[in-house]
Write a protein that holds these residues in place. Sequence first.
Motif, mmCIF file in Angstrom:
data_model
loop_
_atom_site.group_PDB
_atom_site.id
_atom_site.type_symbol
_atom_site.label_atom_id
_atom_site.label_comp_id
_atom_site.label_asym_id
_atom_site.label_seq_id
_atom_site.Cartn_x
_atom_site.Cartn_y
_atom_site.Cartn_z
ATOM 1 N N TYR A 1 4.090 -2.812 0.872
ATOM 2 C CA TYR A 1 3.413 -1.578 0.497
ATOM 3 C C TYR A 1 4.036 -0.423 1.263
ATOM 4 C CZ TYR A 1 -0.199 -4.551 -1.464
ATOM 5 O OH TYR A 1 -0.858 -5.473 -2.197
ATOM 6 N N PRO A 2 4.510 0.613 0.567
ATOM 7 C CA PRO A 2 5.049 1.765 1.291
ATOM 8 C C PRO A 2 3.924 2.525 1.982
ATOM 9 C CG PRO A 2 5.183 2.121 -1.077
ATOM 10 C CD PRO A 2 4.624 0.744 -0.866
ATOM 11 N N THR A 3 4.241 3.202 3.077
ATOM 12 C CA THR A 3 3.231 4.001 3.768
ATOM 13 C C THR A 3 2.954 5.262 2.969
ATOM 14 O OG1 THR A 3 4.887 5.173 5.025
ATOM 15 C CG2 THR A 3 3.935 3.219 6.056
ATOM 16 N N ASN A 4 1.906 5.943 3.357
ATOM 17 C CA ASN A 4 1.549 7.189 2.686
ATOM 18 C C ASN A 4 2.721 8.154 2.642
ATOM 19 O OD1 ASN A 4 -0.907 5.987 2.662
ATOM 20 N ND2 ASN A 4 -1.849 7.343 4.136
ATOM 21 N N LYS A 5 3.419 8.305 3.768
ATOM 22 C CA LYS A 5 4.540 9.228 3.859
ATOM 23 C C LYS A 5 5.617 8.885 2.830
ATOM 24 C CE LYS A 5 8.126 10.686 7.042
ATOM 25 N NZ LYS A 5 8.774 10.398 8.299
ATOM 26 N N ALA A 6 5.868 7.623 2.628
ATOM 27 C CA ALA A 6 6.915 7.209 1.691
ATOM 28 C C ALA A 6 6.547 7.531 0.244
ATOM 29 C CB ALA A 6 7.196 5.720 1.847
ATOM 30 N N LEU A 7 5.274 7.636 -0.074
ATOM 31 C CA LEU A 7 4.846 7.891 -1.444
ATOM 32 C C LEU A 7 4.788 9.380 -1.794
ATOM 33 C CD1 LEU A 7 1.911 5.347 -1.745
ATOM 34 C CD2 LEU A 7 4.189 5.133 -2.715
ATOM 35 N N LEU A 8 4.513 10.215 -0.810
ATOM 36 C CA LEU A 8 4.320 11.638 -1.079
ATOM 37 C C LEU A 8 5.542 12.260 -1.750
ATOM 38 C CD1 LEU A 8 2.457 12.749 2.141
ATOM 39 C CD2 LEU A 8 1.492 12.272 -0.111
ATOM 40 N N GLY A 9 5.268 13.002 -2.822
ATOM 41 C CA GLY A 9 6.337 13.656 -3.569
ATOM 42 C C GLY A 9 6.985 12.780 -4.626
ATOM 43 N N LYS A 10 6.683 11.500 -4.613
ATOM 44 C CA LYS A 10 7.256 10.575 -5.599
ATOM 45 C C LYS A 10 6.375 10.573 -6.858
ATOM 46 C CE LYS A 10 10.485 8.870 -2.810
ATOM 47 N NZ LYS A 10 10.126 9.253 -1.509
ATOM 48 N N TRP A 11 6.951 10.120 -7.962
ATOM 49 C CA TRP A 11 6.263 10.128 -9.255
ATOM 50 C C TRP A 11 5.558 8.806 -9.526
ATOM 51 C CZ3 TRP A 11 5.715 14.397 -12.220
ATOM 52 C CH2 TRP A 11 6.478 15.510 -11.855
ATOM 53 N N TYR A 12 4.393 8.910 -10.146
ATOM 54 C CA TYR A 12 3.538 7.770 -10.445
ATOM 55 C C TYR A 12 3.000 7.952 -11.864
ATOM 56 C CZ TYR A 12 -0.082 4.244 -9.678
ATOM 57 O OH TYR A 12 -0.875 3.123 -9.757
ATOM 58 N N ALA A 13 2.391 6.916 -12.409
ATOM 59 C CA ALA A 13 1.868 7.027 -13.771
ATOM 60 C C ALA A 13 0.602 6.212 -13.960
ATOM 61 C CB ALA A 13 2.919 6.562 -14.777
ATOM 62 N N LEU A 14 -0.172 6.637 -14.927
ATOM 63 C CA LEU A 14 -1.343 5.906 -15.399
ATOM 64 C C LEU A 14 -1.237 5.828 -16.915
ATOM 65 C CD1 LEU A 14 -2.718 8.147 -13.074
ATOM 66 C CD2 LEU A 14 -4.225 6.191 -13.196
ATOM 67 N N TYR A 15 -1.835 4.798 -17.455
ATOM 68 C CA TYR A 15 -1.886 4.632 -18.905
ATOM 69 C C TYR A 15 -3.333 4.834 -19.320
ATOM 70 C CZ TYR A 15 -1.751 2.180 -23.417
ATOM 71 O OH TYR A 15 -1.862 1.839 -24.739
ATOM 72 N N TYR A 16 -3.547 5.595 -20.377
ATOM 73 C CA TYR A 16 -4.905 5.741 -20.900
ATOM 74 C C TYR A 16 -4.926 5.295 -22.352
ATOM 75 C CZ TYR A 16 -3.558 10.104 -23.262
ATOM 76 O OH TYR A 16 -2.968 11.041 -24.073
ATOM 77 N N GLU A 17 -6.062 4.734 -22.745
ATOM 78 C CA GLU A 17 -6.241 4.308 -24.131
ATOM 79 C C GLU A 17 -7.719 4.377 -24.483
ATOM 80 O OE1 GLU A 17 -5.172 0.178 -24.748
ATOM 81 O OE2 GLU A 17 -5.954 -0.377 -22.796
ATOM 82 N N LYS A 18 -8.000 4.238 -25.745
ATOM 83 C CA LYS A 18 -9.378 4.277 -26.252
ATOM 84 C C LYS A 18 -10.081 5.569 -25.856
ATOM 85 C CE LYS A 18 -9.616 -0.719 -25.680
ATOM 86 N NZ LYS A 18 -10.229 -1.793 -24.926
#
Length: 188
Positions: free
Chosen positions: A123-140
């Motif tokens: 698991y990356p630390t908080n610092k490693a995630l900041l500024g990076k891109w993430y996604a969620l999928y929505y449906e229904k």
Amino acid sequence: MKKNNLFTKVTLAALFVLSAVAFSSCKADPEEDYSPSELGLIVLDNNHPLVGTWASGYGELFTIKLSEFSAKDTYTIENTFVYELTESSGYIYGQYTEIYDWTKGQTTEPDNKDGWIFNGKWYPTNKALLGKWYALYYEKLTPTSVTLTAAYKDGGKSVCKTLKEALEEFTVEKGYFAPDYPSECTKQ
């Protein structure tokens, strides 16, 4: 006159060095040639049915604003864009700007400041995630309900460096957004 000529030469040399350093430190962003609309993305407006506060049966609380998605006590992503697959499904992409420190109390590898291992998974630390891109999928998606699933796949990426990379990586077709862990939500 020689003093002035020397000053001019030194000044020009310094300007040359500074401009060379400045030019060489600039990195071309692969996304700069693309606007979100050219990538098929939209920015939410107040009339979009995703905008609002959503609660799941697991006690999760999600807030979707015009350019922000937040999961209470977990994380916030900003600079959000939506890629609509249909009127009721699509992806939400954004950059991590805030992460709840859920690593407290967990064993962190002392020699590695960029992440930690828990139950054999990195698991990356908080610092490693900041500024990076993430996604969620929505449906229904309806005016009163939506199913949200976070990007996850065994052996997959947890974040991407660019929006374009996130668009290519975080898809249902590539095995992200496992249907085993959806958050079925109602609008609050």
